[in-house]
Design an enzyme around this catalytic site. Sequence first.
Site, PDB file in Angstrom:
ATOM      1  N   VAL A 139      28.849  42.536  53.311  1.00 54.32           N
ATOM      2  CA  VAL A 139      29.881  43.542  53.045  1.00 54.32           C
ATOM      3  C   VAL A 139      30.101  43.483  51.535  1.00 54.32           C
ATOM      4  O   VAL A 139      30.688  42.529  51.026  1.00 54.32           O
ATOM      5  CB  VAL A 139      31.184  43.263  53.818  1.00 54.32           C
ATOM      6  CG1 VAL A 139      32.277  44.236  53.390  1.00 54.32           C
ATOM      7  CG2 VAL A 139      30.941  43.348  55.325  1.00 54.32           C
ATOM      8  N   PRO A 140      29.598  44.478  50.813  1.00 56.67           N
ATOM      9  CA  PRO A 140      29.488  44.376  49.351  1.00 56.67           C
ATOM     10  C   PRO A 140      30.789  44.645  48.595  1.00 56.67           C
ATOM     11  O   PRO A 140      30.892  45.588  47.803  1.00 56.67           O
ATOM     12  CB  PRO A 140      28.424  45.428  49.031  1.00 56.67           C
ATOM     13  CG  PRO A 140      28.637  46.480  50.074  1.00 56.67           C
ATOM     14  CD  PRO A 140      29.010  45.713  51.326  1.00 56.67           C
ATOM     15  N   CYS A 141      31.772  43.788  48.796  1.00 55.68           N
ATOM     16  CA  CYS A 141      33.053  43.957  48.104  1.00 55.68           C
ATOM     17  C   CYS A 141      32.887  43.849  46.589  1.00 55.68           C
ATOM     18  O   CYS A 141      33.720  44.355  45.842  1.00 55.68           O
ATOM     19  CB  CYS A 141      34.083  42.971  48.632  1.00 55.68           C
ATOM     20  SG  CYS A 141      33.584  41.254  48.554  1.00 55.68           S
ATOM     21  N   HIS A 142      31.793  43.238  46.144  1.00 58.27           N
ATOM     22  CA  HIS A 142      31.541  43.148  44.702  1.00 58.27           C
ATOM     23  C   HIS A 142      31.284  44.524  44.088  1.00 58.27           C
ATOM     24  O   HIS A 142      31.395  44.685  42.879  1.00 58.27           O
ATOM     25  CB  HIS A 142      30.364  42.204  44.416  1.00 58.27           C
ATOM     26  CG  HIS A 142      29.073  42.630  45.018  1.00 58.27           C
ATOM     27  ND1 HIS A 142      28.764  42.390  46.348  1.00 58.27           N
ATOM     28  CD2 HIS A 142      28.012  43.295  44.494  1.00 58.27           C
ATOM     29  CE1 HIS A 142      27.557  42.882  46.602  1.00 58.27           C
ATOM     30  NE2 HIS A 142      27.087  43.433  45.493  1.00 58.27           N
TER      31      HIS A 142
END
Length: 174
Positions: A139-142
């Site tokens: 989950v690419p919260c970056h």
Amino acid sequence: MLAVERFGVNGRDIWIGVIFHGRIQGISFAFTRGELLERIRNLAEFLRGRDVRVSLDVQPSNYTELVYRVLIGELENEKALPELSFEGVTPFERRVYEWLTKNVKRGTVITYGSLAKALETSPRAVGGAMKRNPYPIIVPCHRVVSREGIGHYNLGIEEKKFLLELEGVKEWTG
């Protein structure tokens, strides 16, 4: 169960830790083994606080390789979603995580405000969900940034910059 593995990425060691039971319950990563183990302890405590039954008994798993393949772009984030348990995640958080993972592709970023608008919620609510994301990398919260710059990242700004640069992102603003 806990799987831990070291990988080389762009001349740098990356330690990936995955907590799992059937499916992935949580992920962390760090540049050193010691730092990873501390983050795994914190992640386990966070998950337990959300009534997720967690075991840190070490057991080999293909999940570390799966996370690595997402990290280096060999596997699209969205294809790894079915491996996540979503235990302890609120319905709102799951909606945010799934939308982000399906819509913000490798090499791109989105602002907290734009993500909030897409989900008809507030940037603050989105920021809270990003802070509580137990599945970084998949989950690419970056990829969620501030309109003024890179924004925050629970695992550290150096780690966020590393991930964005690895994906080819040149500018942090959305």
